[in-house]
Structure formats: structure tokens, C-alpha cells
Design a protein around this motif. Structure first.
Motif, PDB file in Angstrom:
ATOM      1  N   GLY A   1      38.206  59.471  13.111  1.00 14.46           N
ATOM      2  CA  GLY A   1      39.629  59.738  13.288  1.00 14.46           C
ATOM      3  C   GLY A   1      40.393  58.584  13.905  1.00 14.46           C
ATOM      4  O   GLY A   1      41.632  58.579  13.901  1.00 14.46           O
ATOM      5  N   LEU A   2      39.659  57.592  14.415  1.00 18.72           N
ATOM      6  CA  LEU A   2      40.338  56.413  14.953  1.00 18.72           C
ATOM      7  C   LEU A   2      41.094  55.658  13.865  1.00 18.72           C
ATOM      8  O   LEU A   2      42.054  54.940  14.163  1.00 18.72           O
ATOM      9  N   THR A   3      40.696  55.799  12.589  1.00 21.80           N
ATOM     10  CA  THR A   3      41.477  55.162  11.525  1.00 21.80           C
ATOM     11  C   THR A   3      42.848  55.826  11.417  1.00 21.80           C
ATOM     12  O   THR A   3      43.844  55.157  11.107  1.00 21.80           O
ATOM     13  N   VAL A   4      42.908  57.126  11.671  1.00 19.95           N
ATOM     14  CA  VAL A   4      44.195  57.829  11.677  1.00 19.95           C
ATOM     15  C   VAL A   4      45.003  57.399  12.906  1.00 19.95           C
ATOM     16  O   VAL A   4      46.206  57.154  12.815  1.00 19.95           O
ATOM     17  N   ALA A   5      44.323  57.307  14.054  1.00 15.04           N
ATOM     18  CA  ALA A   5      45.005  56.849  15.270  1.00 15.04           C
ATOM     19  C   ALA A   5      45.612  55.467  15.052  1.00 15.04           C
ATOM     20  O   ALA A   5      46.760  55.208  15.425  1.00 15.04           O
ATOM     21  N   ARG A   6      44.852  54.583  14.431  1.00 15.82           N
ATOM     22  CA  ARG A   6      45.353  53.231  14.174  1.00 15.82           C
ATOM     23  C   ARG A   6      46.595  53.276  13.287  1.00 15.82           C
ATOM     24  O   ARG A   6      47.572  52.547  13.529  1.00 15.82           O
TER      25      ARG A   6
ATOM     26  N   VAL B   1      48.717  55.719  13.103  1.00 21.39           N
ATOM     27  CA  VAL B   1      49.808  56.243  13.939  1.00 21.39           C
ATOM     28  C   VAL B   1      50.369  55.133  14.830  1.00 21.39           C
ATOM     29  O   VAL B   1      51.591  55.005  14.987  1.00 21.39           O
ATOM     30  N   TYR B   2      49.490  54.312  15.411  1.00 24.41           N
ATOM     31  CA  TYR B   2      49.971  53.197  16.243  1.00 24.41           C
ATOM     32  C   TYR B   2      50.882  52.274  15.444  1.00 24.41           C
ATOM     33  O   TYR B   2      51.920  51.821  15.935  1.00 24.41           O
ATOM     34  N   HIS B   3      50.487  51.976  14.207  1.00 19.85           N
ATOM     35  CA  HIS B   3      51.270  51.056  13.379  1.00 19.85           C
ATOM     36  C   HIS B   3      52.600  51.684  12.955  1.00 19.85           C
ATOM     37  O   HIS B   3      53.634  51.005  12.933  1.00 19.85           O
ATOM     38  N   ARG B   4      52.561  52.964  12.607  1.00 19.39           N
ATOM     39  CA  ARG B   4      53.779  53.637  12.117  1.00 19.39           C
ATOM     40  C   ARG B   4      54.710  53.993  13.264  1.00 19.39           C
ATOM     41  O   ARG B   4      55.943  54.002  13.092  1.00 19.39           O
ATOM     42  N   LEU B   5      54.148  54.302  14.440  1.00 21.09           N
ATOM     43  CA  LEU B   5      54.937  54.761  15.586  1.00 21.09           C
ATOM     44  C   LEU B   5      54.554  53.959  16.830  1.00 21.09           C
ATOM     45  O   LEU B   5      53.915  54.478  17.750  1.00 21.09           O
ATOM     46  N   PRO B   6      54.921  52.689  16.873  1.00 20.83           N
ATOM     47  CA  PRO B   6      54.444  51.816  17.949  1.00 20.83           C
ATOM     48  C   PRO B   6      54.926  52.181  19.346  1.00 20.83           C
ATOM     49  O   PRO B   6      54.357  51.724  20.335  1.00 20.83           O
ATOM     50  N   GLY B   7      55.948  53.011  19.455  1.00 17.99           N
ATOM     51  CA  GLY B   7      56.444  53.404  20.773  1.00 17.99           C
ATOM     52  C   GLY B   7      55.864  54.703  21.300  1.00 17.99           C
ATOM     53  O   GLY B   7      56.212  55.137  22.404  1.00 17.99           O
TER      54      GLY B   7
ATOM     55  N   ALA C   1      55.522  61.004  11.777  1.00 19.59           N
ATOM     56  CA  ALA C   1      56.836  60.423  12.076  1.00 19.59           C
ATOM     57  C   ALA C   1      57.955  61.356  11.638  1.00 19.59           C
ATOM     58  O   ALA C   1      58.943  61.555  12.366  1.00 19.59           O
ATOM     59  N   ALA C   2      57.805  61.952  10.458  1.00 19.11           N
ATOM     60  CA  ALA C   2      58.832  62.855   9.941  1.00 19.11           C
ATOM     61  C   ALA C   2      58.954  64.106  10.808  1.00 19.11           C
ATOM     62  O   ALA C   2      60.070  64.580  11.086  1.00 19.11           O
ATOM     63  N   VAL C   3      57.815  64.648  11.264  1.00 19.42           N
ATOM     64  CA  VAL C   3      57.837  65.849  12.111  1.00 19.42           C
ATOM     65  C   VAL C   3      58.498  65.555  13.461  1.00 19.42           C
ATOM     66  O   VAL C   3      59.343  66.323  13.945  1.00 19.42           O
ATOM     67  N   LEU C   4      58.144  64.439  14.082  1.00 19.76           N
ATOM     68  CA  LEU C   4      58.741  64.087  15.372  1.00 19.76           C
ATOM     69  C   LEU C   4      60.250  63.928  15.244  1.00 19.76           C
ATOM     70  O   LEU C   4      61.013  64.368  16.116  1.00 19.76           O
TER      71      LEU C   4
END
Length: 266
Positions: free
Chosen positions: A15-20, A22-28, A216-219
Motif C-alpha cells: 500500500g506504500l505505492t498508493v501512499a506515494r 497520494v503524496y505526489h497528488r496531494l503534497p500538502g 483529492a476529489a473527495v477532500l
């Protein structure tokens, strides 16, 4: 706006590939990642057991004050998404629906391939999700269990990995799939090899990248994005063997992991 972290969990390291993503898409955005390394793998376990484990992790993440939860595990998404969404006071996003939407919109309207663990493939969750978006789509599925240990060994371009990939993917190539869903969070690390085996005319669908866009869309829709200028913090927790998580996990996250908390969930 909301500075609380996003919770992300998996049966282990993949799941760290998903986390990565998320970091790239939502850096803040800050995150709390939980890997259930004491009970990995989830693939061979019954749907009831996977749901129980997933609910236990959900409650732990909620206790950490997360504002949304990402199920970064295809098997958990297949068997537990609805249960977690019913139980959770915060949004819960799985990895299957975003990947299925991307696959249904890819290619030239031909067959779609799906590869994953035995549990994910047996659930039929991707096939159902793809056909909800594009009814009548021919979906060809293939379990590829040996990919997981190959990735965790770091054998992304090893001759053994290519031999196994060609064996697993031969039926999908013969079918002439337009798109191939990487239905396991380990598989994105094999993308160059899989693309070479399948050919450049087949689009590979990385469910992690698609899931990050869905998060990102949900947030945004919920009005709970982090304020501009927020300095993100990323926590990692596991249920066993922190040393191996830190060592192998660095391959998945693309950078050195320095610390992981050991926690018990029940």
C-alpha cells in the motif's frame, strides 16, 4: 479546510505505492499509514476475516483523528469497503472503483485485463466495477501470486521476473486486451517489465494513481483539504517486524523510511 491526516492502510507493505501516489497528488496533506504486517497476506484469507481485520484497523485510524481513510489494499477493498463505509464517520475510499473507471475509459472498447492476488481475482470485484461503468465489457482476469515476492526481493527486472510475467500474461496477450489493470499494490513497481511484455499498445492502469485522484476529489467535495502552506507529516505504523517494513518499504515509497511505530490492533 482541515489539517487532520489522511489514514491509509494495507495488509502489509504494498500500500506504500498508493501512499506515494497520494503524496505526489496531494503534497500538502499529512498521512498516517498502517501496515498489518503481523497478519499479511490477506489474499488467501476468508472475506469474513478480511472484514474483521479491516474494521479493527479502521477503528485504530479513527482514534488517530484521521479525516478520511484510504483502503490501499485490493483484497480489503473487495471484501470490506461497504462494511467500512457503513461504520465510518469519515469518507472511506477503496482502490478498485477508481482503477475500474480508468480501465473502462481506456483503450478502444476491447477487452480489459485484470491481474491481482488470488483473493482479489476470486472476488470478481474489478470485473463487476468495470461492467458497471461499461456494461458488456469482456474482462479477462489472471491471478499472479508470484509477483508479490518478486517485488519484495527487488527483482523488478530479474530474468526470473520476466519469465514468470510472460507465463502469467500470455492468455491476456492472446485475448488482445486494450488495457491492463494492475490490481495489486505491489504491481506498479513492475510497470516497465509488464509494459514490455504486454506491448506499448496496451495501457497499464495503476490503481494507486487513480485512487489518489479520487481522494483529492473527495477532500475537495467535502471541504476538508489542508490549508495552503501546510507542512505535511507522514507517520508509519505496523503490527510486526518494523525492521523489514523500513528496509523493504523504502523501495515502495521511493525514499528512505526512518521510523515506524509498532502497534497492536484488535
Amino acid at each position: 479546510m482541515n489539517q487532520a491526516p489522511i489514514g491509509i492502510f494495507d495488509s502489509g507493505i504494498g500500500g506504500l505505492t498508493v501512499a506515494r501516489a497520494v503524496y505526489h497528488r496531494l503534497p500538502g496533506e499529512s498521512t498516517v499509514y498502517f501496515g498489518d504486517t503481523a497478519r499479511v497476506p490477506y489474499g488467501p484469507k476468508s472475506p469474513e476475516t478480511v472484514r474483521r481485520y479491516s474494521l479493527e484497523i479502521l477503528h485504530w485510524l479513527l482514534d488517530q483523528g484521521v479525516k478520511a481513510v484510504v483502503i490501499a489494499c485490493n483484497t480489503s477493498t473487495a471484501h470490506a469497503l461497504e462494511a467500512l463505509q457503513s461504520e465510518s464517520p469519515v469518507p472511506v475510499i477503496g482502490v478498485i472503483e477508481p482503477g475500474a473507471r480508468a480501465a473502462a475509459g481506456a483503450g478502444r472498447g476491447g477487452p480489459v485485463g485484470v491481474i491481482g492476488t488470488a483473493g482479489t481475482i476470486a472476488s470478481g470485484a474489478y470485473a463487476r466495477a468495470i461492467r458497471r461503468v461499461r456494461p458488456g465489457t469482456q474482462v479477462e482476469q489472471r491471478a499472479c501470486p508470484l509477483f508479490v515476492p518478486l517485488v519484495e526481493e527487488g527483482w523488478f527486472e530479474h530474468p526470473a521476473a520476466e519469465l514468470i510475467a510472460r507465463e502469467y500474461l500470455a492468455p491476456l496477450r492472446e485475448t488482445g486486451v486494450d488495457a491492463l489493470v494492475l490490481g495489486c499494490t505491489h504491481y506498479p513497481l513492475l510497470k516497465p517489465l509488464l509494459q514490455r511484455v504486454m506491448g506499448d499498445d496496451v495501457r497499464l492502469i495503476d490503481s494507486g494513481e487513480e485512487t489518489a485522484s479520487a481522494v483529492a476529489a473527495v477532500l475537495e467535495a467535502e471541504g476538508i483539504t489542508a490549508p495552503p502552506g501546510t507542512e505535511p507529516r507522514h507517520r508509519f505504523a505496523v503490527s510486526d517486524d518494523e525492521a523489514r517494513f523500513l528496509h523493504v518499504g523504502s523501495r515502495f515509497i521511493g525514499e528512505r523510511l526512518d521510523a515506524a511505530e509498532l502497534v497492536a490492533v484488535d
